[in-house]
Design a protein around this motif. Structure first.
Motif, PDB file in Angstrom:
ATOM      1  N   ALA A 360       0.842  -1.193   0.000  1.00  0.00           N
ATOM      2  CA  ALA A 360       0.000   0.000   0.000  1.00  0.00           C
ATOM      3  C   ALA A 360       0.877   1.244   0.000  1.00  0.00           C
ATOM      4  CB  ALA A 360      -0.917  -0.001   1.216  1.00  0.00           C
ATOM      5  N   ASN A 386      -4.662  -0.589  -3.676  1.00  0.00           N
ATOM      6  CA  ASN A 386      -5.301  -0.184  -2.437  1.00  0.00           C
ATOM      7  C   ASN A 386      -6.314  -1.246  -2.057  1.00  0.00           C
ATOM      8  OD1 ASN A 386      -7.524   1.290  -0.777  1.00  0.00           O
ATOM      9  ND2 ASN A 386      -5.746   2.640  -0.699  1.00  0.00           N
ATOM     10  N   ASN A 387      -6.256  -1.711  -0.827  1.00  0.00           N
ATOM     11  CA  ASN A 387      -7.067  -2.861  -0.433  1.00  0.00           C
ATOM     12  C   ASN A 387      -8.556  -2.553  -0.332  1.00  0.00           C
ATOM     13  OD1 ASN A 387      -6.491  -1.290   2.017  1.00  0.00           O
ATOM     14  ND2 ASN A 387      -7.582  -2.931   3.058  1.00  0.00           N
TER      15      ASN A 387
END
Length: 415
Positions: A360, A386-387
């Motif tokens: 990230a 981006n999770n």
């Protein structure tokens, strides 16, 4: 697809609990929104309902409302490309009730977060601008020295692990937080009650450690990462309650039964994978999609592992002991050599053949983590995404990258 009963029960409990939170706030009770690395046990002991910011962001993302929440921020002139995991909850707060998951997040009375960077601080400053919402920033120090094998040291010898200066600072911050909450809510911190909360958290951590060790030793793996994440993390957000402790015990008992019965997520298991980084909330099905095609199973995520090694703290002073729980949490996960030594230990104990490392933009030390794992002989695939933000075809691109990693780097080394 068979789901763990503990995962189904935890998810059902969380939805019912959130409905209760909305009702309590509507009736006039205060609500806190807290970051995952804030000392939530203080709120638990004071009887203040709270929602964890990253949990709510994961719910918004999993229900495909992250893009709409980020659009709200764009429409208001704020960046939508930085610290999305922190900012999604803020954007979702302005969605219409029928557009937000579970009716939406009520406006919090207080928000609490560790100020880990300028961008994160600004997100919470925006919460502070809302009528009726106040922000309490937590200051935390950085490590100067890193003890070897910290996971063996921190449960009891945490003063030695973190040093008195760091613990003095965070103890003072926790005392300030308690005074701030008392002023805003009228509720007082009872130290005996805080000690009870700490004891329950320790019991929960011990059950999580047993579960982690069971999964590490099991061949083939008996449980899917996509199930252990909710089974572990929902109780984590209820730390300090009998329900959370009992949920951790139920997970252990369910995994132990699966191990005894020789259960396998993929009966033809060929490869064991480690998912290093935050959960991919908008595409949790990704973890299962390599099983039938390659016999590749994700056997590790940081959620169960840090719940096993990172939270148990024993001491007679509940405030200082709580400071010890949070003083080094960022170090343990992200600061080398604290983090790198731990990740290598976990990878070796779980017998992984390869690591998918989700990098990230706000996580330091990723280069050192990858290098340490590769130096230990464990192939690593770095993916940048981006999770919680699904834009940019992140899930599809990531799936292609994992397939290529398996085919080119992992399978050729298998018999």
């Amino acid at each position: 697809m068979t789901r763990l009963e503990s995962a189904l029960a935890a998810t059902a409990y969380q939805r019912e609990w959130f409905a209760g939170i909305r009702a309590r706030v509507a009736a006039g009770e205060p609500l806190a929104l807290v970051n995952a690395d804030a000392p939530q046990e203080v709120l638990r002991a004071m009887g203040i309902p709270y929602v964890v910011n990253q949990w709510w962001a994961s719910v918004v993302s999993a229900r495909q409302r992250a893009d709409a929440s980020l659009q709200v921020l764009r429409d208001r002139g704020y960046p939508d490309y930085s610290r999305q995991y922190d900012a999604i909850s803020l954007g979702s707060h302005f969605l219409a009730e029928d557009e937000a998951p579970w009716g939406g997040l009520p406006r919090p009375t207080v928000v609490v977060a560790e100020t880990s960077g300028d961008a994160a601080r600004k997100v919470f400053d925006l919460w502070d601008e809302l009528d009726g919402t106040s922000f309490y920033p937590i200051e935390r120090s950085s490590a100067v020295e890193a003890p070897s094998r910290w996971w063996e040291l921190v449960p009891h010898r945490w003063e030695e692990a973190f040093g008195p200066e760091r613990l003095d600072l965070l103890s003072s911050e926790i005392e300030g937080l308690a005074a701030f909450l008392e002023e805003r809510t009228g509720r007082r911190l009872d130290l005996d009650r805080l000690a009870e909360v700490m004891d329950l958290v320790n019991e929960q951590a011990e059950w999580n450690r047993r579960t982690r060790d069971l999964i590490a030793a099991a061949r083939p793996t008996p449980v899917a990462v996509g199930d252990t994440i909710p089974s572990v993390m929902i109780p984590q957000w209820h730390r300090g309650t009998p329900w959370a402790r009992d949920a951790a015990r139920r997970l252990y008992e369910e995994v132990a039964d699966l191990v005894d019965r020789g259960a396998a997520v993929a009966p033809g298991e060929r490869l064991r994978l480690m998912w290093l980084g935050r959960g991919l909330w908008y595409d949790l099905g990704l973890y299962r999609r390599f099983q039938e095609r390659y016999g590749a199973v994700f056997v590790w995520s940081m959620y169960l592992a840090i719940a096993a090694d990172g939270y148990a703290r024993y001491g007679t002073d509940p405030i200082r002991t709580l400071a010890a729980r949070f003083a080094g949490l960022t170090d343990q996960l992200y600061t080398p050599p604290w983090s790198t030594e731990w990740y290598v230990k976990e990878a070796l104990s779980h017998g992984v053949d390869g690591v998918v490392h989700l990098v990230a933009d706000d996580v330091p030390g990723s280069w050192f983590t990858t290098r340490a794992l590769e130096a230990a002989g464990i192939p690593v695939l770095e993916v940048r995404a981006n999770n919680a933000d699904p834009r940019g075809d992140g899930g599809t691109r990531l799936e292609r990258a994992v397939c290529d990693f398996i085919e080119r780097r992992l399978l050729p080394s298998r018999p």
